[in-house]
Motif scaffolding. Structure first.
Motif, PDB file in Angstrom:
ATOM      1  N   TRP A 341      11.181  11.182 -19.954  1.00 37.78           N
ATOM      2  CA  TRP A 341      11.528  11.117 -18.522  1.00 37.78           C
ATOM      3  C   TRP A 341      10.341  11.530 -17.663  1.00 37.78           C
ATOM      4  N   ASP A 342       9.667  12.609 -18.060  1.00 38.03           N
ATOM      5  CA  ASP A 342       8.496  13.078 -17.308  1.00 38.03           C
ATOM      6  C   ASP A 342       7.397  12.017 -17.298  1.00 38.03           C
ATOM      7  N   ASN A 343       7.167  11.399 -18.458  1.00 40.78           N
ATOM      8  CA  ASN A 343       6.126  10.371 -18.544  1.00 40.78           C
ATOM      9  C   ASN A 343       6.456   9.162 -17.664  1.00 40.78           C
ATOM     10  N   ASP A 344       7.733   8.746 -17.719  1.00 38.33           N
ATOM     11  CA  ASP A 344       8.149   7.600 -16.901  1.00 38.33           C
ATOM     12  C   ASP A 344       8.004   7.910 -15.423  1.00 38.33           C
ATOM     13  N   LEU A 345       8.400   9.126 -15.019  1.00 38.51           N
ATOM     14  CA  LEU A 345       8.295   9.528 -13.614  1.00 38.51           C
ATOM     15  C   LEU A 345       6.838   9.580 -13.169  1.00 38.51           C
ATOM     16  N   ALA A 346       5.970  10.092 -14.060  1.00 37.96           N
ATOM     17  CA  ALA A 346       4.543  10.156 -13.727  1.00 37.96           C
ATOM     18  C   ALA A 346       3.963   8.762 -13.549  1.00 37.96           C
ATOM     19  N   ASN A 347       4.385   7.821 -14.400  1.00 40.00           N
ATOM     20  CA  ASN A 347       3.909   6.438 -14.282  1.00 40.00           C
ATOM     21  C   ASN A 347       4.341   5.810 -12.962  1.00 40.00           C
ATOM     22  N   ILE A 348       5.592   6.072 -12.549  1.00 38.47           N
ATOM     23  CA  ILE A 348       6.091   5.546 -11.269  1.00 38.47           C
ATOM     24  C   ILE A 348       5.278   6.118 -10.115  1.00 38.47           C
ATOM     25  N   CYS A 349       5.008   7.415 -10.167  1.00 37.24           N
ATOM     26  CA  CYS A 349       4.226   8.060  -9.105  1.00 37.24           C
ATOM     27  C   CYS A 349       2.833   7.459  -9.005  1.00 37.24           C
ATOM     28  N   ARG A 350       2.214   7.192 -10.165  1.00 36.57           N
ATOM     29  CA  ARG A 350       0.885   6.584 -10.143  1.00 36.57           C
ATOM     30  C   ARG A 350       0.922   5.193  -9.531  1.00 36.57           C
ATOM     31  N   LEU A 351       1.946   4.422  -9.843  1.00 39.33           N
ATOM     32  CA  LEU A 351       2.075   3.088  -9.269  1.00 39.33           C
ATOM     33  C   LEU A 351       2.262   3.152  -7.762  1.00 39.33           C
ATOM     34  N   VAL A 352       3.087   4.103  -7.295  1.00 38.18           N
ATOM     35  CA  VAL A 352       3.308   4.269  -5.855  1.00 38.18           C
ATOM     36  C   VAL A 352       2.008   4.639  -5.165  1.00 38.18           C
ATOM     37  N   ASN A 353       1.270   5.567  -5.754  1.00 37.78           N
ATOM     38  CA  ASN A 353      -0.016   5.980  -5.167  1.00 37.78           C
ATOM     39  C   ASN A 353      -0.986   4.809  -5.090  1.00 37.78           C
ATOM     40  N   THR A 354      -0.994   3.987  -6.130  1.00 35.79           N
ATOM     41  CA  THR A 354      -1.872   2.808  -6.125  1.00 35.79           C
ATOM     42  C   THR A 354      -1.504   1.860  -4.986  1.00 35.79           C
ATOM     43  N   CYS A 355      -0.206   1.635  -4.795  1.00 36.32           N
ATOM     44  CA  CYS A 355       0.250   0.754  -3.713  1.00 36.32           C
ATOM     45  C   CYS A 355      -0.148   1.313  -2.356  1.00 36.32           C
ATOM     46  N   VAL A 356       0.033   2.623  -2.176  1.00 36.00           N
ATOM     47  CA  VAL A 356      -0.309   3.258  -0.902  1.00 36.00           C
ATOM     48  C   VAL A 356      -1.799   3.111  -0.615  1.00 36.00           C
ATOM     49  N   GLU A 357      -2.619   3.329  -1.652  1.00 34.24           N
ATOM     50  CA  GLU A 357      -4.071   3.215  -1.458  1.00 34.24           C
ATOM     51  C   GLU A 357      -4.472   1.791  -1.092  1.00 34.24           C
ATOM     52  N   GLU A 358      -3.824   0.804  -1.720  1.00 37.12           N
ATOM     53  CA  GLU A 358      -4.149  -0.586  -1.421  1.00 37.12           C
ATOM     54  C   GLU A 358      -3.717  -0.961  -0.005  1.00 37.12           C
ATOM     55  N   ILE A 359      -2.547  -0.486   0.413  1.00 36.62           N
ATOM     56  CA  ILE A 359      -2.070  -0.752   1.771  1.00 36.62           C
ATOM     57  C   ILE A 359      -2.982  -0.115   2.794  1.00 36.62           C
ATOM     58  N   ALA A 360      -3.434   1.110   2.504  1.00 37.45           N
ATOM     59  CA  ALA A 360      -4.301   1.822   3.441  1.00 37.45           C
ATOM     60  C   ALA A 360      -5.633   1.114   3.614  1.00 37.45           C
ATOM     61  N   GLY A 361      -6.030   0.369   2.587  1.00 40.68           N
ATOM     62  CA  GLY A 361      -7.311  -0.344   2.673  1.00 40.68           C
ATOM     63  C   GLY A 361      -7.222  -1.672   3.389  1.00 40.68           C
ATOM     64  N   LEU A 362      -6.023  -2.102   3.763  1.00 38.03           N
ATOM     65  CA  LEU A 362      -5.857  -3.364   4.469  1.00 38.03           C
ATOM     66  C   LEU A 362      -6.044  -3.177   5.977  1.00 38.03           C
ATOM     67  N   SER A 363      -6.491  -4.224   6.639  1.00 36.62           N
ATOM     68  CA  SER A 363      -6.586  -4.201   8.109  1.00 36.62           C
ATOM     69  C   SER A 363      -5.183  -4.328   8.707  1.00 36.62           C
ATOM     70  N   SER A 364      -5.054  -4.036   9.997  1.00 43.61           N
ATOM     71  CA  SER A 364      -3.742  -4.114  10.651  1.00 43.61           C
ATOM     72  C   SER A 364      -3.181  -5.535  10.601  1.00 43.61           C
ATOM     73  N   GLU A 365      -4.055  -6.579  10.719  1.00 48.72           N
ATOM     74  CA  GLU A 365      -3.574  -7.948  10.659  1.00 48.72           C
ATOM     75  C   GLU A 365      -3.030  -8.280   9.286  1.00 48.72           C
ATOM     76  N   GLN A 366      -3.753  -7.785   8.224  1.00 53.78           N
ATOM     77  CA  GLN A 366      -3.327  -8.056   6.872  1.00 53.78           C
ATOM     78  C   GLN A 366      -1.990  -7.387   6.560  1.00 53.78           C
ATOM     79  N   ARG A 367      -1.765  -6.205   7.164  1.00 54.87           N
ATOM     80  CA  ARG A 367      -0.509  -5.504   6.908  1.00 54.87           C
ATOM     81  C   ARG A 367       0.662  -6.282   7.466  1.00 54.87           C
ATOM     82  N   VAL A 368       0.466  -6.928   8.629  1.00 54.35           N
ATOM     83  CA  VAL A 368       1.527  -7.740   9.241  1.00 54.35           C
ATOM     84  C   VAL A 368       1.758  -8.986   8.403  1.00 54.35           C
TER      85      VAL A 368
END
Length: 368
Positions: A341-368
């Motif tokens: 359970w801990d390993n699965d939760l850690a994997n989910i957290c890493r995926l979420v962090n990756t998504c957040v970092e990718e979104i943060a790197g997009l311009s405002s137009e790309q986000r729309v």
């Protein structure tokens, strides 16, 4: 040179024999080798040479000269024997000279694939190295000891040592270091599956020089094989043709079970890889994947389990292999569930962090 003249020189004392050695060293080709061999034979005669230590310095010069001459003739056995037979107690040498002598003999025995003799002389050099300040000599010793471990089929220890030496930078050619990295990859891939191999695979995989091995003909397939091993992918025999062709004779030898070292390594790796794909697998399918009979597959898995290199349970009644999280057993099922359970939760957290970092790197137009 006749025996009588050598005997006369020995009876004449240290200076007389030293002069004779100077004369032999000035000789060229086979004449010098034959004369030097005759002189060494006379030195071993206790009647002609009752006090060997008195002629130690001249004997050492003579043996070094014969060593180099025999090496030039590719007589590795003769060269190793003539220098390795020197009684070092009869000559006064600096730590660098003594270590260099032992290392030279070890290197020569390695050319003959005589791992036992090579290890003897490498071990003799070990205590001397504490007093050696020559960086080049230190690297030669470390490389030689790595080769000794390799020749003795201690592949994971050899991989670690090769890799450590490959990271040297001062005064070493980059191609030589890359060659040592290639040797480290070879030994890491030949090693027994388990935590130790996992650690060295991870170290090498993160090395930025690894892709450069593809530029070297001998190691062009090594990076791809190591990557698959590190990531736990199944390996097929056709993917290993280039890697197998690069192996040295002792690395192609037959080990226990009648398999070659590379065959054993790939089977054990694929067993580990199955654990990343399946939770439970029939022994019949399991044997098909690793390419052996069911009884052989069961035997290999059982050995890995008993040695602590595989976390799994074999159900011989129903014919299934059930993989477990490392460190769990029948009495620790709850702990295994929690760890999973801990390993699965850690994997989910890493995926979420990756998504957040990718979104943060997009311009405002790309986000729309």
């Amino acid at each position: 040179m006749d025996r009588a003249r050598i005997a006369t020189a020995l009876r004449g004392g240290r200076a007389s024999f030293a002069a004779l050695v100077d004369e032999i060293l000035a000789m060229e080709g086979e004449t010098g080798v034959e004369s030097g061999t005759e002189a060494l034979a006379a030195l071993s005669d206790s009647v002609l040479n009752p006090t060997p230590s008195s002629n130690g310095a001249a004997e050492f010069r003579l043996r070094r000269h014969l060593f180099e001459a025999l090496l030039s003739q590719e007589d590795f056995e003769g060269a190793a024997s003539v220098l390795g037979s020197m009684n070092m107690d009869n000559v006064s040498l600096s730590p660098e000279e003594l270590a260099d002598t032992y290392i030279r003999v070890a290197e020569t025995y390695l050319e003959l694939d005589e791992a036992v003799d090579a290890e003897i002389f490498a071990s003799k050099a070990s205590p001397v190295m504490a007093n050696v300040s020559d960086r080049g000599l230190e690297l030669r010793y470390r490389t030689t000891y790595s080769r000794v471990l390799d020749a003795n089929r201690k592949f994971l220890d050899a991989a670690t040592r090769y890799y450590d030496v490959s990271k040297a930078s001062e005064g070493v050619d980059a191609d030589d270091l890359l060659n040592l990295l290639g040797r480290a990859v070879t030994c890491a891939c030949l090693g027994r599956a388990g935590p130790q191999r996992t650690r060295i695979l991870a170290q090498i995989f993160r090395d930025e020089r690894l892709p450069s091995l593809e530029t070297m003909e001998l190691y062009k397939d090594h990076a791809a094989v190591l990557e698959k091993m590190y990531k736990g992918h199944l390996l097929r025999q056709k993917e290993l043709e280039g890697f197998t062709a690069s192996l040295l004779p002792h690395q192609k030898a037959i080990c226990e079970g009648g398999f070659t070292y590379i065959e054993r390594a790939i089977m054990e790796h694929n067993i580990e890889a199955c654990g990343k794909i399946y939770e439970c697998i029939s022994l019949t399918e399991f044997a098909t994947i690793i390419g052996v009979e069911v009884r052989v597959a069961e035997k290999i898995a059982a050995r890995m389990i008993s040695e602590g290199r595989l976390s799994a349970i074999i159900d011989q009644v129903d014919g299934f292999l059930t993989f477990q999280e490392a460190g769990t057993d029948d009495t620790g099922a709850d702990e295994g569930v929690i760890r999973q359970w801990d390993n699965d939760l850690a994997n989910i957290c890493r995926l979420v962090n990756t998504c957040v970092e990718e979104i943060a790197g997009l311009s405002s137009e790309q986000r729309v």
